[in-house]
Design a protein around this motif. Structure first.
Motif, PDB file in Angstrom:
ATOM      1  N   PRO A 252     -37.091 125.654  77.839  1.00  0.00           N
ATOM      2  CA  PRO A 252     -37.282 126.267  76.509  1.00  0.00           C
ATOM      3  C   PRO A 252     -38.739 126.466  76.110  1.00  0.00           C
ATOM      4  N   SER A 253     -39.667 125.859  76.843  1.00  0.00           N
ATOM      5  CA  SER A 253     -41.082 125.936  76.459  1.00  0.00           C
ATOM      6  C   SER A 253     -41.849 127.039  77.180  1.00  0.00           C
ATOM      7  N   LEU A 254     -41.303 127.540  78.284  1.00  0.00           N
ATOM      8  CA  LEU A 254     -42.022 128.543  79.070  1.00  0.00           C
ATOM      9  C   LEU A 254     -41.877 129.947  78.496  1.00  0.00           C
ATOM     10  N   HIS A 255     -40.873 130.165  77.654  1.00  0.00           N
ATOM     11  CA  HIS A 255     -40.647 131.459  76.988  1.00  0.00           C
ATOM     12  C   HIS A 255     -40.413 132.591  77.985  1.00  0.00           C
ATOM     13  N   VAL A 256     -39.902 132.231  79.155  1.00  0.00           N
ATOM     14  CA  VAL A 256     -39.459 133.196  80.162  1.00  0.00           C
ATOM     15  C   VAL A 256     -38.096 132.728  80.632  1.00  0.00           C
ATOM     16  N   PRO A 257     -37.087 133.597  80.650  1.00  0.00           N
ATOM     17  CA  PRO A 257     -35.752 133.164  81.087  1.00  0.00           C
ATOM     18  C   PRO A 257     -35.786 132.625  82.517  1.00  0.00           C
ATOM     19  N   THR A 258     -35.432 131.362  82.668  1.00  0.00           N
ATOM     20  CA  THR A 258     -35.474 130.735  83.985  1.00  0.00           C
ATOM     21  C   THR A 258     -34.099 130.198  84.355  1.00  0.00           C
ATOM     22  N   ARG A 259     -33.877 130.059  85.644  1.00  0.00           N
ATOM     23  CA  ARG A 259     -32.677 129.410  86.158  1.00  0.00           C
ATOM     24  C   ARG A 259     -33.141 128.181  86.932  1.00  0.00           C
ATOM     25  N   VAL A 260     -32.795 127.006  86.445  1.00  0.00           N
ATOM     26  CA  VAL A 260     -33.211 125.760  87.088  1.00  0.00           C
ATOM     27  C   VAL A 260     -32.094 125.285  88.011  1.00  0.00           C
ATOM     28  N   LEU A 261     -32.419 125.101  89.279  1.00  0.00           N
ATOM     29  CA  LEU A 261     -31.470 124.603  90.279  1.00  0.00           C
ATOM     30  C   LEU A 261     -32.040 123.354  90.916  1.00  0.00           C
ATOM     31  N   ALA A 262     -31.169 122.426  91.268  1.00  0.00           N
ATOM     32  CA  ALA A 262     -31.596 121.221  91.986  1.00  0.00           C
ATOM     33  C   ALA A 262     -30.759 121.084  93.246  1.00  0.00           C
ATOM     34  N   VAL A 263     -31.417 120.848  94.362  1.00  0.00           N
ATOM     35  CA  VAL A 263     -30.671 120.616  95.593  1.00  0.00           C
ATOM     36  C   VAL A 263     -30.369 119.128  95.703  1.00  0.00           C
ATOM     37  N   SER A 264     -29.350 118.799  96.467  1.00  0.00           N
ATOM     38  CA  SER A 264     -28.965 117.401  96.648  1.00  0.00           C
ATOM     39  C   SER A 264     -28.455 117.216  98.072  1.00  0.00           C
ATOM     40  N   TYR A 265     -28.821 116.124  98.679  1.00  0.00           N
ATOM     41  CA  TYR A 265     -28.408 115.838 100.051  1.00  0.00           C
ATOM     42  C   TYR A 265     -28.393 114.331 100.260  1.00  0.00           C
ATOM     43  N   GLU A 266     -27.615 113.892 101.252  1.00  0.00           N
ATOM     44  CA  GLU A 266     -27.524 112.469 101.576  1.00  0.00           C
ATOM     45  C   GLU A 266     -28.725 112.068 102.430  1.00  0.00           C
ATOM     46  N   SER A 267     -29.369 110.963 102.091  1.00  0.00           N
ATOM     47  CA  SER A 267     -30.516 110.491 102.879  1.00  0.00           C
ATOM     48  C   SER A 267     -30.708 109.002 102.641  1.00  0.00           C
ATOM     49  N   GLY A 268     -31.464 108.366 103.499  1.00  0.00           N
ATOM     50  CA  GLY A 268     -31.713 106.937 103.355  1.00  0.00           C
ATOM     51  C   GLY A 268     -32.888 106.498 104.206  1.00  0.00           C
ATOM     52  N   TRP A 269     -33.349 105.294 103.917  1.00  0.00           N
ATOM     53  CA  TRP A 269     -34.452 104.728 104.701  1.00  0.00           C
ATOM     54  C   TRP A 269     -33.952 104.146 106.016  1.00  0.00           C
TER      55      TRP A 269
ATOM     56  N   PRO B 281     -26.565 123.768  89.666  1.00  0.00           N
ATOM     57  CA  PRO B 281     -27.213 124.565  88.622  1.00  0.00           C
ATOM     58  C   PRO B 281     -27.448 123.742  87.359  1.00  0.00           C
ATOM     59  N   TYR B 282     -28.693 123.671  86.938  1.00  0.00           N
ATOM     60  CA  TYR B 282     -28.989 123.088  85.634  1.00  0.00           C
ATOM     61  C   TYR B 282     -28.795 124.200  84.606  1.00  0.00           C
ATOM     62  N   ILE B 283     -27.569 124.709  84.549  1.00  0.00           N
ATOM     63  CA  ILE B 283     -27.235 125.824  83.669  1.00  0.00           C
ATOM     64  C   ILE B 283     -25.968 125.460  82.918  1.00  0.00           C
ATOM     65  N   MET B 284     -26.033 125.450  81.606  1.00  0.00           N
ATOM     66  CA  MET B 284     -24.854 125.096  80.824  1.00  0.00           C
ATOM     67  C   MET B 284     -23.771 126.150  80.982  1.00  0.00           C
ATOM     68  N   PRO B 285     -22.510 125.740  81.084  1.00  0.00           N
ATOM     69  CA  PRO B 285     -21.419 126.719  81.142  1.00  0.00           C
ATOM     70  C   PRO B 285     -21.463 127.643  79.921  1.00  0.00           C
TER      71      PRO B 285
ATOM     72  N   SER C 107     -25.375 132.818  79.172  1.00  0.00           N
ATOM     73  CA  SER C 107     -25.358 134.185  79.703  1.00  0.00           C
ATOM     74  C   SER C 107     -26.746 134.793  79.832  1.00  0.00           C
ATOM     75  N   ARG C 108     -27.783 133.997  79.678  1.00  0.00           N
ATOM     76  CA  ARG C 108     -29.141 134.526  79.790  1.00  0.00           C
ATOM     77  C   ARG C 108     -29.411 135.044  81.202  1.00  0.00           C
ATOM     78  N   GLU C 109     -30.061 136.163  81.303  1.00  0.00           N
ATOM     79  CA  GLU C 109     -30.389 136.746  82.601  1.00  0.00           C
ATOM     80  C   GLU C 109     -31.734 136.178  83.063  1.00  0.00           C
ATOM     81  N   ALA C 110     -31.705 135.361  84.102  1.00  0.00           N
ATOM     82  CA  ALA C 110     -32.919 134.689  84.557  1.00  0.00           C
ATOM     83  C   ALA C 110     -33.868 135.661  85.243  1.00  0.00           C
ATOM     84  N   GLU C 111     -35.148 135.418  85.050  1.00  0.00           N
ATOM     85  CA  GLU C 111     -36.180 136.213  85.713  1.00  0.00           C
ATOM     86  C   GLU C 111     -36.944 135.401  86.749  1.00  0.00           C
ATOM     87  N   VAL C 112     -36.781 134.086  86.689  1.00  0.00           N
ATOM     88  CA  VAL C 112     -37.467 133.192  87.635  1.00  0.00           C
ATOM     89  C   VAL C 112     -36.517 132.048  87.998  1.00  0.00           C
TER      90      VAL C 112
END
Length: 557
Positions: free
Chosen positions: A345-362, A272-276, A279-284
């Motif tokens: 902060p620029s979209l002016h809509v409460p959002t929840r930003v998440l990033a997935v992560s996984y092991e991978s290689g060439w 979660p790209y969400i600071m501890p 408490s904002r309620e995300a809509e997207v």
């Protein structure tokens, strides 16, 4: 020494090998003792300051020994339990990977302790295992194959042993059956206090996994873990603060449900790209998916040429996200996650930003589990799909942003995996995604190069002649039409320097990156930099920002 070993071990060339290896080991042990003796004698004749330094050094070595011993005991217990309850034939895919890294970590810790005389049985245990393996090699009669390695007799450095040991614990902590003890938590806390960023990050990931289960919360509290997490959450390094944020969110989960009767948690693979305390309620939900060799902690960062700026502090980030500071302040700092610091902060809509992560290689290589290099994109997508559902993704509109192979994973999760992710998808942003394969992947997986490079299965699946890509894309196009999903594609036009060969190459030429739906734009960026805009005026960011503004306007109109 020979008389103590089982007679069955000393067959064929075993006796000769015993003398040879014994001489090597004996020399190393003797040298180690001489160094210790010399250190003590030298300390006695030096000044008080030098004596204090020697005492500190010996105390540090003793502390390291205790840490590695505790890690080794945990891994040995896990290994023993696994061998008595599961057979190799019955292993699942995940278990084979877990067992691989468990044995790797146990071996490194074993070598560290053995050479320093801290392993019960000492080198006799290591030698017995080596002789058994060597005997099997001789008995097979296949002398053209590589002989048994002498790496078992090398002296592991503390940094190597603790990294391998903690990595094994991290892999094991992904299991719900992972046994958590006060001693283990105390050891993890000790490792965090003194080790490198890489090791510290693995410890924090392990703690984040442990914190998923409510029954572990009291143990974590008693071990004083929360104060460590709170401190790490204030770090400016994404490798540190992101897993700390994930752990704190799991610990403080307020009981929202993604499945009936279950808490919303952030499992391994979802950051979660969400600071501890936010408490904002995300809509997207904005979900970021990286490509091969990427990571949630570094793929979506600002361009490296901006690193001359000071990193954005957590205090300033908090002020910007809560609206207590003008967004322009972020332009004076370097961002490790621009979708959070710029978009949110620029979209002016409460959002929840998440990033997935996984092991991978060439490439599949030494030190990597062969099963990981054989995993398919579809298998990976299903794992991430489950993880995102546990995190509550699918309860609100979703905006996807995918780089390279990450775009293929998004298409799988949207159209191939059952659930709400496809139905809730409002928009997708593709950044140099090989929808129709990649010529570079095709070359790397053809002829003699496929033998020399040993490409992973994920690379092989991105060949331009792979019919599964066509099938996947047709399913995606059908879903886009049915669900009216908005699509923006930005594609590289600037070649990337391929360091091994010295050639400039396009990873995804435009004809292979154009999905044939939505808005398609070529931008002046390389494959690696297209997900790393220089600043908020960069073409990539401006196009994404404008596109999402229109998408959100339609959703909430």
């Amino acid at each position: 020494m020979i008389s103590r070993l089982p007679h069955t071990v000393l067959t064929k060339f075993g006796v000769a090998a015993t003398f040879i290896v014994g001489a090597v080991v004996g020399t190393r042990v003797r040298r180690h003792k001489e160094v210790v003796s010399h250190t003590v004698e030298k300390g006695n004749g030096n000044t008080l300051a030098r004596d204090k330094e020697e005492i500190k050094k010996l105390a540090r070595q003793e502390k390291h020994k205790k840490i590695i011993s505790k890690i080794y005991r945990n891994l040995h217990a896990i290994s023993s339990a696994t061998s008595t309850t599961t057979t190799t034939a019955a292993l699942t895919t995940d278990q084979s990977v877990l067992n691989f890294y468990t044995e790797l970590g146990k071996t490194e810790c074993e070598q560290y302790l053995a050479v320093r005389g801290h392993l019960p049985g000492g080198w006799e245990v290591v030698m017995k295992d080596w002789l058994t393996t060597a005997d099997d090699w001789m008995a097979a009669g296949e002398l053209w194959t590589p002989p048994t390695s002498l790496n078992n007799f090398k002296s592991s450095m503390y940094s190597e042993a603790v990294l391998a040991g903690v990595r094994a614990l991290w892999y094991r902590s992904k299991e719900s059956s992972f046994i958590v003890t006060p001693e283990l938590l105390q050891t993890l806390c000790e490792v965090v206090e003194e080790n490198s960023t890489k090791v510290k990050a693995l410890v924090l990931k392990t703690i984040a996994n442990i914190s998923m289960w409510e029954e572990n919360h009291n143990l974590l509290h008693d071990a004083g873990v929360k104060s460590i997490l709170t401190g790490c959450a204030c770090s400016e390094e994404s490798l540190i603060f992101l897993p700390a944020w994930r752990a704190l969110h799991n610990w403080n989960s307020n009981g929202d449900t993604s499945f009936p009767g279950e808490r919303t948690i952030y499992p391994e693979g979802v950051y979660p790209y969400i600071m501890p305390g936010d408490s904002r309620e995300a809509e997207v939900d904005i979900v970021l998916v990286h490509g091969i060799r990427g990571g949630a902690e570094w793929t979506f960062r600002q361009h490296d040429s901006a690193t001359t700026k000071p990193s954005l502090t957590q205090h300033i980030r908090s002020l910007v996200l809560t609206g207590d500071s003008d967004t322009s302040v972020v332009d004076q700092h370097y961002s490790w996650c621009w979708p959070l610091d710029w978009l949110d902060p620029s979209l002016h809509v409460p959002t929840r930003v998440l990033a997935v992560s996984y092991e991978s290689g060439w490439q599949g290589g030494e030190g990597q589990c062969s099963r990981e290099s054989c995993r398919t994109i579809a298998e990976l997508s299903k794992e991430l799909h489950i993880a995102l559902r546990m995190a509550g993704v699918g309860q609100r509109p979703i905006v996807w942003i995918g780089h390279s192979m990450g775009g293929l994973i998004i298409k799988h999760m949207m159209s191939e995996c059952e659930g709400e992710l496809g139905k809730q998808s409002a928009a997708v942003v593709f950044l140099s995604v090989p929808h129709h394969g990649s010529p570079l992947a095709t070359i790397a997986t053809s002829g003699i190069l496929s033998v020399l490079l040993c490409p992973t299965n994920e690379v092989c699946e991105m060949r331009i002649d792979n019919p599964e890509l066509t099938t996947l894309h047709q399913s995606f196009l059908q879903l886009v039409q049915e669900q009216n999903v908005a699509v923006l594609t930005l594609n590289e036009t600037k070649p990337t320097l391929h360091r091994p060969t010295g050639y400039d190459v396009l990873f995804v030429p435009s004809q292979f990156g154009d999905p044939g739906v939505g808005e398609f734009c070529e931008v002046n960026a390389t494959h690696l930099d297209i997900c790393k805009p220089l600043d908020r005026n960069a073409e990539v960011y401006q196009r994404i920002f404008t596109f999402l503004q229109e998408v959100l306007k339609k959703i909430f109109s």
